[in-house]
Motif scaffolding. Structure first.
Motif, PDB file in Angstrom:
ATOM      1  N   SER A 208       0.835  -1.218   0.000  1.00 20.20           N
ATOM      2  CA  SER A 208       0.000   0.000   0.000  1.00 20.20           C
ATOM      3  C   SER A 208       0.863   1.258   0.000  1.00 20.20           C
ATOM      4  CB  SER A 208      -0.927   0.017   1.216  1.00 20.20           C
ATOM      5  OG  SER A 208      -1.888  -0.987   1.115  1.00 20.20           O
ATOM      6  N   GLU A 209       1.916   1.252   0.810  1.00 20.53           N
ATOM      7  CA  GLU A 209       2.820   2.412   0.860  1.00 20.53           C
ATOM      8  C   GLU A 209       3.509   2.623  -0.480  1.00 20.53           C
ATOM      9  OE1 GLU A 209       5.450   1.716   4.152  1.00 20.53           O
ATOM     10  OE2 GLU A 209       3.836   1.954   5.626  1.00 20.53           O
TER      11      GLU A 209
ATOM     12  N   TYR B 130      -7.048  -2.638  -3.606  1.00 28.26           N
ATOM     13  CA  TYR B 130      -6.424  -1.441  -3.062  1.00 28.26           C
ATOM     14  C   TYR B 130      -7.381  -0.292  -3.313  1.00 28.26           C
ATOM     15  CZ  TYR B 130      -3.164   2.510  -2.946  1.00 28.26           C
ATOM     16  OH  TYR B 130      -2.550   3.708  -2.689  1.00 28.26           O
ATOM     17  N   ASN B 131      -7.959   0.236  -2.250  1.00 24.47           N
ATOM     18  CA  ASN B 131      -9.027   1.222  -2.363  1.00 24.47           C
ATOM     19  C   ASN B 131     -10.147   0.607  -3.204  1.00 24.47           C
ATOM     20  OD1 ASN B 131      -7.473   2.945  -0.807  1.00 24.47           O
ATOM     21  ND2 ASN B 131      -6.557   3.939  -2.579  1.00 24.47           N
TER      22      ASN B 131
ATOM     23  N   THR C 279      -1.561   8.044 -17.561  1.00 25.70           N
ATOM     24  CA  THR C 279      -0.345   8.791 -17.251  1.00 25.70           C
ATOM     25  C   THR C 279       0.554   8.824 -18.472  1.00 25.70           C
ATOM     26  OG1 THR C 279       1.416   9.005 -15.612  1.00 25.70           O
ATOM     27  CG2 THR C 279       0.969   6.790 -16.408  1.00 25.70           C
TER      28      THR C 279
ATOM     29  N   ASP D  71       0.890   4.042  -2.853  1.00 22.78           N
ATOM     30  CA  ASP D  71       0.625   5.445  -2.506  1.00 22.78           C
ATOM     31  C   ASP D  71       1.733   6.355  -3.040  1.00 22.78           C
ATOM     32  OD1 ASP D  71      -1.700   4.819  -1.147  1.00 22.78           O
ATOM     33  OD2 ASP D  71      -0.755   4.853   0.832  1.00 22.78           O
ATOM     34  N   GLU D  72       2.974   5.915  -2.871  1.00 20.57           N
ATOM     35  CA  GLU D  72       4.133   6.710  -3.275  1.00 20.57           C
ATOM     36  C   GLU D  72       4.215   6.861  -4.797  1.00 20.57           C
ATOM     37  OE1 GLU D  72       8.891   5.854  -3.355  1.00 20.57           O
ATOM     38  OE2 GLU D  72       7.825   5.358  -1.510  1.00 20.57           O
ATOM     39  N   ASN D  73       3.956   5.786  -5.528  1.00 20.51           N
ATOM     40  CA  ASN D  73       4.126   5.803  -6.979  1.00 20.51           C
ATOM     41  C   ASN D  73       2.880   6.221  -7.752  1.00 20.51           C
ATOM     42  OD1 ASN D  73       6.921   4.658  -7.864  1.00 20.51           O
ATOM     43  ND2 ASN D  73       6.312   3.500  -6.048  1.00 20.51           N
ATOM     44  N   PHE D  74       1.705   6.060  -7.140  1.00 17.62           N
ATOM     45  CA  PHE D  74       0.448   6.364  -7.831  1.00 17.62           C
ATOM     46  C   PHE D  74      -0.469   7.191  -6.932  1.00 17.62           C
ATOM     47  CE2 PHE D  74       1.895   2.157  -9.325  1.00 17.62           C
ATOM     48  CZ  PHE D  74       2.138   2.460 -10.661  1.00 17.62           C
ATOM     49  N   PRO D  75      -0.110   8.441  -6.659  1.00 18.25           N
ATOM     50  CA  PRO D  75      -0.931   9.252  -5.750  1.00 18.25           C
ATOM     51  C   PRO D  75      -2.353   9.490  -6.259  1.00 18.25           C
ATOM     52  CG  PRO D  75       0.765  10.591  -6.801  1.00 18.25           C
ATOM     53  CD  PRO D  75       1.035   9.164  -7.170  1.00 18.25           C
ATOM     54  N   ASN D  76      -2.581   9.389  -7.580  1.00 16.79           N
ATOM     55  CA  ASN D  76      -3.917   9.611  -8.146  1.00 16.79           C
ATOM     56  C   ASN D  76      -4.664   8.326  -8.460  1.00 16.79           C
ATOM     57  OD1 ASN D  76      -3.513  12.423  -8.110  1.00 16.79           O
ATOM     58  ND2 ASN D  76      -2.379  12.307 -10.024  1.00 16.79           N
TER      59      ASN D  76
END
Length: 194
Positions: free
Chosen positions: A36-37, A144-145, A51, A40-45
């Motif tokens: 998850s981290e 994930y979400n 992309t 989150d770091e690589n795909f904030p959107n």
């Protein structure tokens, strides 16, 4: 002969309302905290959001981030940590690749154990040849979400392999199954409503 054809036709009609059990959202695990981290770091959107890399290079049906890979004959290896490759299907990102590059080469069992420790022991073994190592089971289902995907773990540059890499690189390959899971959910709702 006609009875057999009628039977097959009736069988197909009766099973036409079946929903694919493979895409049942209950079969997808919550992503481990370390994954998850990383996401989150690589795909904030969001993971499979459209992309474009600066200085991207297209090879066949894949798009690669310039200076993040090395090509050796027919093999392409990531060499830097981060989001380095994606593939589109029907103008939508369908697959992404994240790499974690190490500065030295690990032994195969050491890197497999490290990944398992980081990602809550989802894999129980690995397959390897002279160029690539893959953790098994080969595809693990995660959510994930509101995104559902399958993930495979490939490892390059372990001690004794034939790659040109200086250090070990872990490549996480993710394929989007969100559309298929949502189709399954809709199918189950329609089936339950009827």
């Amino acid at each position: 002969m006609i009875k057999v054809l009628l039977f097959l036709l009736c069988f197909n009609i009766l099973n036409a309302n079946e929903c694919s059990p493979y895409f049942n959202p209950e079969k997808f695990y919550e992503t481990p905290e370390a994954l998850s981290e990383l996401l989150d770091e690589n795909f904030p959107n969001g993971i499979f959001i459209d992309t474009k890399f600066d200085n991207e290079i297209k090879i066949n049906d894949k798009v690669l981030k310039k200076d993040y890979f090395v090509k050796d004959k027919e093999y392409i290896y990531p060499i830097k940590s981060g989001f380095w490759k994606y593939k589109k299907m029907n103008n939508k990102i369908d697959e992404v690749n994240l790499a974690r590059a190490e500065i030295y080469r690990f032994a195969d069992t050491d890197i497999a154990n490290t990944i398992n420790d980081d990602f809550e022991n989802f894999w129980n073994d690995y397959l390897e040849d002279a160029y690539e190592m893959q953790l098994t089971p080969e595809q693990t289902l995660f959510r994930y979400n509101n995104t559902y995907f399958t993930m495979s773990v490939f490892i390059y540059g372990v001690k004794g392999d034939s790659t040109p890499l200086k250090g070990t690189v872990v490549n996480l390959w993710l394929k989007d199954y969100t559309k298929e899971v949502n189709t399954h959910i809709k199918c189950m709702k329609e089936k339950n409503d009827s």
